[in-house]
Write an enzyme that holds these catalytic residues in place. Structure first.
Site: not given
Length: 202
Positions: A129, A138
């Protein structure tokens, strides 16, 4: 599925092509390697042209963050980019994902997290979250970002790494595979291994 141009014909391009169920949606594959002619049964056009022969959106299938960034900045004024998300990914309805990003198999992206443009969320990575992931990042296979983690532009998070809650990682950092990041990292920084264990052993 909408028609797509693929920029790049390396191993990362193969992974992206494999995410696309209807290969007929791929109208062009382009690379600067003049020795390439085909990739996964698709014709490769070389070199990459400044203007594409069709108006279909692009995905930059290049794993190197800096090279992907350079191509995106060169092309952003004249081209649109498509975001590719595998069906097995679990994406919160409140999460946001920018253009040109790729979400691989079994990725989990939790509530109120935000992913920038041209990001790679690689296989089975988990973003909890309230995370923020900047452009051209990446996140490697099997990584775990705990709640409220921030990752700056262009950073590479190596495969299997864990970033603990509330940690802020700067721009263009490198985090080695299998690392556990326990504290903030400044721009351009490198983190390898588990410093919590190292400190305990001293």
């Amino acid at each position: 599925m909408q028609l797509i141009n693929i920029i790049g014909a390396s191993g990362h391009a193969k992974s992206i092509i494999d995410l696309i169920p209807d290969k007929n949606a791929i109208v062009g594959v382009y690379d600067d390697n003049l020795e390439l002619t085909t990739l996964m049964g698709l014709s490769v056009t070389t070199p990459i042209p400044p203007i594409f022969p069709n108006k279909s959106p692009l995905v930059i299938a290049i794993g190197d963050n800096r090279v992907r960034c350079d191509f995106a900045r060169q092309m952003h004024e004249n081209h649109q980019f498509v975001t590719i998300i595998h069906d097995s990914a679990i994406i919160s309805t409140s999460a946001q994902i920018g253009s040109g990003s790729v979400v691989m198999e079994r990725v989990v992206l939790k509530v109120d997290s935000c992913v920038g443009d041209h990001v790679i969320l690689n296989t089975a990575s988990t973003i909890d979250h309230d995370c923020y992931i900047g452009d051209f990042v990446h996140i490697g296979p099997g990584c775990t970002l705990c709640g409220n983690v921030q990752i700056g532009e262009g950073t590479l998070v190596g495969a299997g790494s864990v970033i603990l809650p509330n940690v802020k990682v700067g721009k263009w950092c490198t985090i080695g595979a299998g690392s556990v990041v326990i504290e903030d990292l400044e721009d351009g920084g490198k983190w390898i291994g588990n410093r919590a264990i190292s400190k305990k052993m001293i």
